[in-house]
Design a protein around this motif. Structure first.
Motif, short mmCIF file in Angstrom:
data_model
loop_
_atom_site.label_atom_id
_atom_site.label_comp_id
_atom_site.label_asym_id
_atom_site.label_seq_id
_atom_site.Cartn_x
_atom_site.Cartn_y
_atom_site.Cartn_z
N TYR A 72 -14.58 76.95 114.13
CA TYR A 72 -13.97 77.72 113.03
C TYR A 72 -14.46 77.16 111.66
O TYR A 72 -14.55 77.94 110.57
CB TYR A 72 -12.50 77.53 112.99
CG TYR A 72 -11.94 78.29 114.11
CD1 TYR A 72 -11.67 77.67 115.60
CD2 TYR A 72 -11.76 79.87 114.15
CE1 TYR A 72 -11.08 78.45 116.55
CE2 TYR A 72 -11.20 80.51 115.34
CZ TYR A 72 -11.09 79.75 116.37
OH TYR A 72 -10.62 80.65 117.40
N ALA A 73 -15.12 76.02 111.62
CA ALA A 73 -15.67 75.32 110.18
C ALA A 73 -16.35 76.51 109.45
O ALA A 73 -16.32 76.59 108.28
CB ALA A 73 -16.04 74.03 110.38
N PRO A 80 -19.81 72.46 97.21
CA PRO A 80 -20.16 71.20 97.40
C PRO A 80 -18.91 70.25 97.38
O PRO A 80 -18.99 69.20 97.86
CB PRO A 80 -21.52 71.14 96.53
CG PRO A 80 -22.09 72.45 96.10
CD PRO A 80 -20.65 73.39 96.38
N ASP A 81 -18.40 70.61 96.22
CA ASP A 81 -16.98 69.77 96.14
C ASP A 81 -15.99 69.87 97.04
O ASP A 81 -14.85 69.18 96.81
CB ASP A 81 -16.62 70.03 94.57
CG ASP A 81 -17.52 69.37 93.53
OD1 ASP A 81 -17.16 69.92 92.61
OD2 ASP A 81 -18.11 68.60 94.13
N ASP A 82 -15.71 70.87 97.83
CA ASP A 82 -14.74 70.98 98.93
C ASP A 82 -14.84 70.19 99.90
O ASP A 82 -15.88 69.61 100.34
CB ASP A 82 -14.77 72.48 99.32
CG ASP A 82 -14.46 73.56 98.48
OD1 ASP A 82 -15.10 74.73 98.68
OD2 ASP A 82 -14.01 73.38 97.35
N VAL A 83 -13.84 69.97 100.73
CA VAL A 83 -13.75 69.01 102.03
C VAL A 83 -13.20 69.79 103.03
O VAL A 83 -12.27 70.52 102.87
CB VAL A 83 -12.72 67.84 101.42
CG1 VAL A 83 -12.92 66.71 102.87
CG2 VAL A 83 -13.03 67.09 100.20
N ILE A 84 -13.81 69.70 104.24
CA ILE A 84 -13.39 70.15 105.48
C ILE A 84 -13.11 68.95 106.18
O ILE A 84 -13.81 68.08 106.55
CB ILE A 84 -14.19 71.19 106.15
CG1 ILE A 84 -14.49 72.57 105.11
CG2 ILE A 84 -13.58 71.35 107.52
CD1 ILE A 84 -15.26 73.54 106.14
N THR A 85 -11.95 68.81 106.52
CA THR A 85 -11.23 67.46 107.50
C THR A 85 -10.91 67.99 108.61
O THR A 85 -10.37 68.93 108.91
CB THR A 85 -10.31 66.85 106.72
OG1 THR A 85 -10.76 66.29 105.30
CG2 THR A 85 -9.35 65.73 107.36
N GLU A 100 -22.01 69.32 112.01
CA GLU A 100 -21.96 70.78 111.62
C GLU A 100 -21.29 71.16 110.30
O GLU A 100 -21.61 71.98 109.82
CB GLU A 100 -21.29 71.25 112.93
CG GLU A 100 -21.61 71.25 114.09
CD GLU A 100 -22.64 72.41 114.71
OE1 GLU A 100 -23.33 71.97 115.43
OE2 GLU A 100 -22.46 73.20 114.01
N ILE A 101 -20.14 70.31 109.90
CA ILE A 101 -19.38 70.31 108.75
C ILE A 101 -20.48 70.23 107.47
O ILE A 101 -20.39 70.83 106.55
CB ILE A 101 -18.21 69.84 108.79
CG1 ILE A 101 -17.30 70.25 109.66
CG2 ILE A 101 -17.74 69.78 107.28
CD1 ILE A 101 -15.91 69.57 109.96
N GLY A 105 -22.53 72.30 103.81
CA GLY A 105 -22.72 72.11 102.30
C GLY A 105 -21.56 71.72 101.42
O GLY A 105 -21.53 71.55 100.50
N CYS A 106 -20.54 71.18 102.17
CA CYS A 106 -19.37 70.81 101.64
C CYS A 106 -19.42 69.49 102.29
O CYS A 106 -20.10 68.73 102.69
CB CYS A 106 -18.13 71.51 101.91
SG CYS A 106 -17.77 71.54 103.72
N LYS A 107 -18.06 68.68 101.61
CA LYS A 107 -17.99 67.29 102.13
C LYS A 107 -17.15 66.98 103.59
O LYS A 107 -16.53 68.29 103.99
CB LYS A 107 -16.99 66.68 100.88
CG LYS A 107 -17.73 66.30 99.79
CD LYS A 107 -16.78 65.73 98.64
CE LYS A 107 -17.72 65.55 97.31
NZ LYS A 107 -16.72 65.09 96.23
N VAL A 108 -17.39 65.93 104.00
CA VAL A 108 -16.69 66.00 105.41
C VAL A 108 -15.36 64.89 105.54
O VAL A 108 -15.80 63.81 104.93
CB VAL A 108 -17.72 65.43 106.54
CG1 VAL A 108 -17.03 65.44 107.96
CG2 VAL A 108 -18.88 66.39 106.39
#
Ligand code: DX5
Length: 216
Positions: A72-73, A80-85, A100-101, A105-108
């Protein structure tokens, strides 16, 4: 200290207005994505999170409480400043989920349930931008803060050392306990009912920041 209001506690019927109300003092908007499997609750997914981007200027902190984060990510439109946790306890292989996250192109970020030993996240500290320590059992807002989170944050802080890894904490944070987690080493504070449960949300955020910065 940075502050991420958790929109799980906001009026779901008016999410954009709720987000705009807290935006002046928010460093991130915290979105909690639940799949009804990883946790016994169902909330929002990519269509809602993506639709809320327009008109909002602060980065998104997207917390995936789901079993299959890799699947789903990529459906989240990220900057770029977003985070997917994602959760270490989810079904996907963590190294692959991080890769993959990262490719989006965002933070992990990586998160752990209170029951998972904090050492379990140590092998990933050179690969992630954020570790989210849950101070309640994931799934519902408005729960009571688990004080054992303070010692977990201290141990994590010790291990992180001078790596560029943000320590975040989420669950039952309020003006009584926010200083304890900040003093332990948490830098990004997620708060839901302590903000959206109040009529004056900006005053509630100011009170959290003041409580965290108290010297006595
Ligand atoms: C709980 C969620 C939290 C929640 C925080 O499972 O992860 O983000 O919204 O809400 P409070 O601060 O009310 O515990």
């Amino acid at each position: 200290m940075k502050l991420a209001p958790s929109l799980l506690a906001a009026d779901f019927g008016d999410l954009r207005a709720e987000a705009l109300e807290v935006e002046p003092l928010a460093d991130y908007f915290h979105f909690v994505v639940m799949d009804g499997h990883f946790v016994d609750n169902l909330t929002i997914g990519p269509p809602v999170v993506n639709a809320l981007r327009a008109g909002l200027s602060k980065p998104f902190d997207i917390h995936l409480m789901i079993d299959y984060p890799i699947h789903y990510a990529s459906r989240f439109e990220v900057n770029p400043d977003d985070v997917i946790t994602f959760h270490l306890e989810a079904d996907d292989e963590p190294f692959r989920a991080i890769e993959e996250i990262r490719e989006l192109g965002c933070k992990v970020g990586i998160s752990l349930r209170p029951i998972t030993p904090i050492e379990a996240v140590f092998p990933y500290l050179d690969l992630v931008d954020l570790v989210l320590v849950m101070s309640v059992e994931p799934g519902f807002g408005g729960q009571k803060f688990m004080p054992e989170a303070v010692e977990r944050i201290e141990r994590l802080r010790g291990k992180v050392g001078n790596r560029h890894v943000t320590i975040s904490v989420d669950g039952g944070i309020n003006v009584q306990n926010v200083k304890s987690v900040v003093d332990a080493g948490a830098e990004l504070i997620v708060a839901g009912s302590a903000i959206f449960g109040k009529s004056d949300r900006i005053a509630a955020m100011r009170a959290l920041i003041a409580a965290a910065e108290q010297t006595q």
